[in-house]
Design a protein around this motif. Structure first.
Motif, PDB file in Angstrom:
ATOM      1  N   VAL A  92       0.815  -1.212   0.000  1.00  0.00           N
ATOM      2  CA  VAL A  92       0.000   0.000   0.000  1.00  0.00           C
ATOM      3  C   VAL A  92       0.849   1.262   0.000  1.00  0.00           C
ATOM      4  O   VAL A  92       0.588   2.208  -0.759  1.00  0.00           O
ATOM      5  N   VAL A  93       1.869   1.319   0.843  1.00  0.00           N
ATOM      6  CA  VAL A  93       2.590   2.577   1.052  1.00  0.00           C
ATOM      7  C   VAL A  93       3.671   2.833   0.016  1.00  0.00           C
ATOM      8  O   VAL A  93       4.054   3.977  -0.201  1.00  0.00           O
ATOM      9  N   ASP A  94       4.189   1.797  -0.616  1.00  0.00           N
ATOM     10  CA  ASP A  94       5.259   1.977  -1.598  1.00  0.00           C
ATOM     11  C   ASP A  94       4.657   2.030  -2.991  1.00  0.00           C
ATOM     12  O   ASP A  94       4.122   1.034  -3.482  1.00  0.00           O
ATOM     13  N   SER A  95       4.730   3.181  -3.635  1.00  0.00           N
ATOM     14  CA  SER A  95       4.128   3.342  -4.955  1.00  0.00           C
ATOM     15  C   SER A  95       4.800   2.471  -6.005  1.00  0.00           C
ATOM     16  O   SER A  95       4.217   2.187  -7.055  1.00  0.00           O
ATOM     17  N   ARG A  96       6.018   2.021  -5.739  1.00  0.00           N
ATOM     18  CA  ARG A  96       6.728   1.168  -6.694  1.00  0.00           C
ATOM     19  C   ARG A  96       6.337  -0.295  -6.547  1.00  0.00           C
ATOM     20  O   ARG A  96       6.693  -1.119  -7.387  1.00  0.00           O
ATOM     21  N   GLY A  97       5.622  -0.629  -5.477  1.00  0.00           N
ATOM     22  CA  GLY A  97       5.291  -2.022  -5.241  1.00  0.00           C
ATOM     23  C   GLY A  97       6.478  -2.775  -4.677  1.00  0.00           C
ATOM     24  O   GLY A  97       7.535  -2.199  -4.386  1.00  0.00           O
ATOM     25  N   ILE A  98       6.328  -4.068  -4.525  1.00  0.00           N
ATOM     26  CA  ILE A  98       7.407  -4.885  -3.991  1.00  0.00           C
ATOM     27  C   ILE A  98       7.367  -6.250  -4.650  1.00  0.00           C
ATOM     28  O   ILE A  98       6.301  -6.833  -4.857  1.00  0.00           O
ATOM     29  N   VAL A 236      -2.467  16.415 -31.666  1.00  0.00           N
ATOM     30  CA  VAL A 236      -3.208  16.544 -30.421  1.00  0.00           C
ATOM     31  C   VAL A 236      -3.249  15.172 -29.759  1.00  0.00           C
ATOM     32  O   VAL A 236      -3.607  14.185 -30.410  1.00  0.00           O
ATOM     33  N   ASN A 237      -2.866  15.109 -28.505  1.00  0.00           N
ATOM     34  CA  ASN A 237      -2.938  13.847 -27.771  1.00  0.00           C
ATOM     35  C   ASN A 237      -4.396  13.611 -27.383  1.00  0.00           C
ATOM     36  O   ASN A 237      -4.950  14.355 -26.578  1.00  0.00           O
ATOM     37  N   PRO A 238      -5.047  12.584 -27.927  1.00  0.00           N
ATOM     38  CA  PRO A 238      -6.483  12.402 -27.666  1.00  0.00           C
ATOM     39  C   PRO A 238      -6.794  11.981 -26.242  1.00  0.00           C
ATOM     40  O   PRO A 238      -7.852  12.309 -25.711  1.00  0.00           O
ATOM     41  N   VAL A 239      -5.883  11.233 -25.617  1.00  0.00           N
ATOM     42  CA  VAL A 239      -6.139  10.726 -24.261  1.00  0.00           C
ATOM     43  C   VAL A 239      -4.897  10.973 -23.390  1.00  0.00           C
ATOM     44  O   VAL A 239      -4.189  10.043 -23.008  1.00  0.00           O
ATOM     45  N   PRO A 240      -4.599  12.213 -23.060  1.00  0.00           N
ATOM     46  CA  PRO A 240      -3.350  12.529 -22.353  1.00  0.00           C
ATOM     47  C   PRO A 240      -3.233  11.880 -20.983  1.00  0.00           C
ATOM     48  O   PRO A 240      -2.159  11.436 -20.585  1.00  0.00           O
ATOM     49  N   HIS A 241      -4.332  11.835 -20.213  1.00  0.00           N
ATOM     50  CA  HIS A 241      -4.266  11.244 -18.880  1.00  0.00           C
ATOM     51  C   HIS A 241      -3.995   9.744 -18.954  1.00  0.00           C
ATOM     52  O   HIS A 241      -3.222   9.195 -18.171  1.00  0.00           O
ATOM     53  N   LEU A 242      -4.609   9.091 -19.917  1.00  0.00           N
ATOM     54  CA  LEU A 242      -4.442   7.647 -20.041  1.00  0.00           C
ATOM     55  C   LEU A 242      -3.067   7.297 -20.589  1.00  0.00           C
ATOM     56  O   LEU A 242      -2.468   6.293 -20.187  1.00  0.00           O
ATOM     57  N   HIS A 243      -2.543   8.108 -21.484  1.00  0.00           N
ATOM     58  CA  HIS A 243      -1.201   7.848 -22.004  1.00  0.00           C
ATOM     59  C   HIS A 243      -0.163   7.937 -20.885  1.00  0.00           C
ATOM     60  O   HIS A 243       0.796   7.158 -20.848  1.00  0.00           O
ATOM     61  N   GLN A 244      -0.347   8.881 -19.990  1.00  0.00           N
ATOM     62  CA  GLN A 244       0.563   8.974 -18.842  1.00  0.00           C
ATOM     63  C   GLN A 244       0.429   7.742 -17.948  1.00  0.00           C
ATOM     64  O   GLN A 244       1.414   7.207 -17.454  1.00  0.00           O
ATOM     65  N   THR A 245      -0.805   7.271 -17.771  1.00  0.00           N
ATOM     66  CA  THR A 245      -1.035   6.091 -16.958  1.00  0.00           C
ATOM     67  C   THR A 245      -0.411   4.850 -17.586  1.00  0.00           C
ATOM     68  O   THR A 245       0.170   4.002 -16.894  1.00  0.00           O
ATOM     69  N   ILE A 246      -0.514   4.728 -18.909  1.00  0.00           N
ATOM     70  CA  ILE A 246       0.090   3.600 -19.608  1.00  0.00           C
ATOM     71  C   ILE A 246       1.612   3.623 -19.447  1.00  0.00           C
ATOM     72  O   ILE A 246       2.247   2.584 -19.238  1.00  0.00           O
ATOM     73  N   GLY A 247       2.203   4.824 -19.538  1.00  0.00           N
ATOM     74  CA  GLY A 247       3.642   4.941 -19.304  1.00  0.00           C
ATOM     75  C   GLY A 247       4.020   4.512 -17.900  1.00  0.00           C
ATOM     76  O   GLY A 247       5.038   3.840 -17.689  1.00  0.00           O
ATOM     77  N   ASN A 248       3.193   4.887 -16.919  1.00  0.00           N
ATOM     78  CA  ASN A 248       3.449   4.476 -15.539  1.00  0.00           C
ATOM     79  C   ASN A 248       3.344   2.964 -15.379  1.00  0.00           C
ATOM     80  O   ASN A 248       4.123   2.350 -14.634  1.00  0.00           O
ATOM     81  N   LEU A 249       2.376   2.346 -16.069  1.00  0.00           N
ATOM     82  CA  LEU A 249       2.207   0.896 -15.998  1.00  0.00           C
ATOM     83  C   LEU A 249       3.452   0.184 -16.503  1.00  0.00           C
ATOM     84  O   LEU A 249       3.971  -0.740 -15.841  1.00  0.00           O
ATOM     85  N   ALA A 251       6.527   1.371 -16.862  1.00  0.00           N
ATOM     86  CA  ALA A 251       7.682   1.652 -16.002  1.00  0.00           C
ATOM     87  C   ALA A 251       7.607   0.843 -14.708  1.00  0.00           C
ATOM     88  O   ALA A 251       8.627   0.359 -14.201  1.00  0.00           O
ATOM     89  N   TRP A 252       6.396   0.690 -14.172  1.00  0.00           N
ATOM     90  CA  TRP A 252       6.201  -0.081 -12.932  1.00  0.00           C
ATOM     91  C   TRP A 252       6.535  -1.553 -13.144  1.00  0.00           C
ATOM     92  O   TRP A 252       7.244  -2.166 -12.344  1.00  0.00           O
TER      93      TRP A 252
END
Length: 340
Positions: A92-98, A236-249, A251-252
Motif C-alpha cells: 500500500v505505502v510503496d508506490s513502486r510495489g514490492i 493533439v494527444n487524444p487521451v493525455p491522462h491515459l497515455h501517462q497512466t500507460i507509461g506508468n504501468l 515503467a512499474w
C-alpha cells in the motif's frame, strides 16, 4: 451511510507499534468486520468473548464460534497475521510495489515461494466484486505490454509474445480518477467495445483516438468523442491522462518486477489499477488487500500456481492485427486533428 473505518497508522513506527503482535492484528480485523460490535450470526447475541490465539469470537449465549479471518484472504492461513499485515502495508505505502524477492528479504521469509504466493493472494484481493462502473468523461485506449523484439521503434517492435491491454480512466476536473484495465485478445470492436460496456456506465462520454475498433460505441449507448491524431504542428494527444497512466504501468512492470509471466499478467494489472485507485485512501486500500468487504475469499495454492482462476487470453497478435497495427502508426495525411 459510509462505513466507519479504524484509524490507519500514518508512519512506519506507528504501524510497527500498532501491530506488534498477532493479537493486535486480530483485534484490528475484528474492529473492521464488526465496527458496531460483534453480533452472533446464529442467535444475534451481543455477549461474547475473544479467543485471539485461535482467531475466534465465541457467543456467550449459544456458544457459536466465529472466525475473525473467515471470508478473507487470511482464512486458515498458517502464517502469522503480522506477516500478512506487513506485506499488505508494504504494497500500500510503496508506490513502486514490492517483488516477491524483495518481500522475502524484508520479512525474513525462508522460502521464496512463500513470498510469491502471499503477494499473489493479496493481488487477488485487489478487485472489489461490488465496485461501481466508471461514469462521466472516460478516456479509453489500448497498449501492447512486453514481448518486444529487437529492431524498429514504437508499435513496429510488437513481438509474438506481446499482450494487448485495454484501459479506461475517469477524468474529473482535469484529473484522472478511477482506472480499469484488462487483457484482450485483439483490438477489434468486439474486444474493445465489450470492455467499455462492462466497466463504463451507459450514457457516459468515451474519448478515444481514431482507431475504428471504437466506432460502435455510439450504437452501444455512449457519447463518443473520436479524436484522429494528426502530425506535425497539428498533433493533439487524444487521451493525455491515459497515455501517462500507460507509461506508468510499463515503467512499474519493468522497474519492480523486470519479468512478469504472461499467464499471471492479469493479476498484475489488477494490482496496478488498485494502486492507482487507492492512492488517496490508504486505510481503505489496506483493508481491501486483507479481503475485508470485497467479497473475496482465500485462493488455493494449486489455483494460483496454475493461474486457473485467470481467463485465458490469446496473447499472440495475428498477422492481420500486426498488419493493422503498422497501418495505424503511419502519419495521417492531414496535419489537423478532427473530432467526430
Amino acid at each position: 451511510m459510509e462505513t466507519r473505518r479504524p484509524t490507519f497508522p500514518k508512519t512506519l513506527l506507528e504501524f510497527q507499534t500498532r501491530f506488534a503482535t498477532d493479537e493486535d492484528c486480530e483485534a484490528y480485523l475484528a474492529e473492521c468486520r464488526w465496527p458496531d460490535g460483534f453480533r452472533c450470526p446464529a442467535c444475534d447475541g451481543e455477549r461474547t468473548w475473544a479467543l485471539p490465539a485461535r482467531r475466534l469470537r465465541e457467543c456467550a449465549d449459544c456458544g457459536r464460534q466465529t472466525s475473525t479471518t473467515a471470508g478473507t484472504v487470511l482464512h486458515r492461513t498458517r502464517l502469522p497475521l503480522r506477516v500478512w499485515f506487513w506485506a499488505a502495508y508494504l504494497m500500500v505505502v510503496d508506490s513502486r510495489g514490492i517483488s516477491a524477492r524483495g518481500l522475502q528479504r524484508q520479512l525474513g521469509l525462508t522460502r521464496y515461494e512463500t513470498a510469491w504466493m502471499l503477494l499473489h493472494k493479496l493481488r487477488r484481493a485487489t478487485v472489489d466484486l461490488n465496485r461501481g462502473l466508471l461514469r462521466g468523461d472516460v478516456e479509453v485506449d489500448e497498449a501492447w505490454v512486453g514481448g518486444y523484439q529487437p529492431g524498429g521503434t514504437g508499435r513496429k517492435r510488437v513481438g509474438r509474445n506481446a499482450a494487448l491491454v485495454v484501459l479506461a480512466v475517469e477524468v474529473r476536473n482535469g484529473h484522472p480518477e478511477r482506472l480499469r484495465a484488462r487483457l484482450v485478445p485483439d483490438d477489434g470492436a468486439g474486444s474493445l467495445v465489450g470492455f467499455v460496456c462492462e466497466v463504463v456506465e451507459p450514457g457516459s462520454t468515451i474519448i478515444t483516438d481514431g482507431w475504428p475498433g471504437y466506432l460502435p460505441l455510439t450504437a452501444a449507448g455512449y457519447e463518443h468523442i473520436r479524436i484522429v491524431e494528426g502530425s506535425g504542428a497539428g498533433f493533439v494527444n487524444p487521451v493525455p491522462h491515459l497515455h501517462q497512466t500507460i507509461g506508468n504501468l510499463k515503467a512499474w512492470l519493468n522497474g519492480t518486477y523486470r519479468f512478469v509471466s504472461r499467464r499471471h499478467l492479469a493479476v498484475y494489472l489488477d494490482e496496478f489499477a488498485f494502486r492507482h485507485n487507492g492512492r488517496l485512501n490508504r486505510a481503505a486500500a489496506f483493508q481491501t488487500l486483507l479481503g475485508l468487504g470485497t467479497g473475496r475469499g482465500p485462493t488455493e495454492w494449486s489455483t494460483i500456481a496454475g493461474a486457473k482462476d485467470i481467463p485465458r487470453v490469446a496473447f499472440t497478435p495475428s498477422k492481420a492485427t500486426r498488419r493493422a497495427t503498422k497501418e495505424r502508426q503511419r502519419p495521417e495525411q492531414s496535419t489537423q486533428s478532427t473530432v467526430a
